[in-house]
Design a protein around this motif. Structure first.
Motif, mmCIF file in Angstrom:
data_model
loop_
_atom_site.group_PDB
_atom_site.id
_atom_site.type_symbol
_atom_site.label_atom_id
_atom_site.label_comp_id
_atom_site.label_asym_id
_atom_site.label_seq_id
_atom_site.Cartn_x
_atom_site.Cartn_y
_atom_site.Cartn_z
ATOM 1 N N LEU A 71 -70.722 -70.909 -3.805
ATOM 2 C CA LEU A 71 -70.708 -69.611 -3.141
ATOM 3 C C LEU A 71 -69.486 -68.799 -3.559
ATOM 4 O O LEU A 71 -69.589 -67.591 -3.799
ATOM 5 N N ILE A 72 -68.372 -69.459 -3.694
ATOM 6 C CA ILE A 72 -67.140 -68.768 -4.102
ATOM 7 C C ILE A 72 -67.288 -68.250 -5.533
ATOM 8 O O ILE A 72 -66.866 -67.138 -5.840
ATOM 9 N N ALA A 73 -67.916 -69.024 -6.392
ATOM 10 C CA ALA A 73 -68.129 -68.598 -7.776
ATOM 11 C C ALA A 73 -69.040 -67.373 -7.824
ATOM 12 O O ALA A 73 -68.782 -66.425 -8.582
ATOM 13 N N LEU A 74 -70.088 -67.366 -7.031
ATOM 14 C CA LEU A 74 -70.983 -66.208 -6.994
ATOM 15 C C LEU A 74 -70.272 -64.977 -6.453
ATOM 16 O O LEU A 74 -70.456 -63.860 -6.953
ATOM 17 N N LEU A 75 -69.462 -65.167 -5.423
ATOM 18 C CA LEU A 75 -68.695 -64.062 -4.851
ATOM 19 C C LEU A 75 -67.716 -63.505 -5.873
ATOM 20 O O LEU A 75 -67.595 -62.285 -6.034
ATOM 21 N N LEU A 76 -67.034 -64.396 -6.560
ATOM 22 C CA LEU A 76 -66.070 -63.986 -7.581
ATOM 23 C C LEU A 76 -66.776 -63.248 -8.721
ATOM 24 O O LEU A 76 -66.292 -62.209 -9.190
ATOM 25 N N PHE A 77 -67.922 -63.760 -9.143
ATOM 26 C CA PHE A 77 -68.702 -63.124 -10.191
ATOM 27 C C PHE A 77 -69.154 -61.721 -9.755
ATOM 28 O O PHE A 77 -69.101 -60.773 -10.526
ATOM 29 N N GLY A 78 -69.574 -61.586 -8.516
ATOM 30 C CA GLY A 78 -69.988 -60.288 -7.981
ATOM 31 C C GLY A 78 -68.836 -59.298 -7.935
ATOM 32 O O GLY A 78 -68.992 -58.131 -8.296
ATOM 33 N N LEU A 79 -67.668 -59.764 -7.516
ATOM 34 C CA LEU A 79 -66.495 -58.885 -7.463
ATOM 35 C C LEU A 79 -66.065 -58.452 -8.861
ATOM 36 O O LEU A 79 -65.684 -57.297 -9.066
#
Length: 99
Positions: free
Chosen positions: A2-10
């Motif tokens: 989830l953190i990786a997806l959030l970081l990718f989105g940001l």
């Protein structure tokens, strides 16, 4: 995960923002160049031919610059299409009394 997806989105949003600012800066820079060279461009455009068409937009001379330049060179606006704040097409006719 989830953190990786959030970081990718940001990172995607940041890249989109940088691209947006770069595009706006480039458009403004191009229009400033067009305005700085307006006299040369207008002299070439309004060279004495009976009918002249000018297509403008965010990267070209401003609507007002073209209208005033045409008037100074003995042309009158015959037709216009589009939005002067976005993209537009102007058609001019050489005034009959202009030399």
């Amino acid at each position: 995960m989830l953190i990786a997806l959030l970081l990718f989105g940001l990172l995607g949003l940041a890249a989109f923002g940088v691209f947006g600012f770069w595009t706006l800066f480039r458009l403004e820079s191009d229009q400033k160049k067009a305005e700085a060279n307006a006299e040369e461009s207008l002299n070439a455009l309004f060279d004495g031919t009976p009918d002249v068409t000018f297509s403008g937009g965010w990267r070209s001379m401003k609507y007002e610059t073209v209208i005033v330049g045409a008037k100074k060179r003995g042309y009158k606006l015959a037709h216009q299409a589009g939005d002067p704040k976005r993209t537009f097409t102007l058609m001019f006719e050489k005034a009959p009394d202009a030399a």
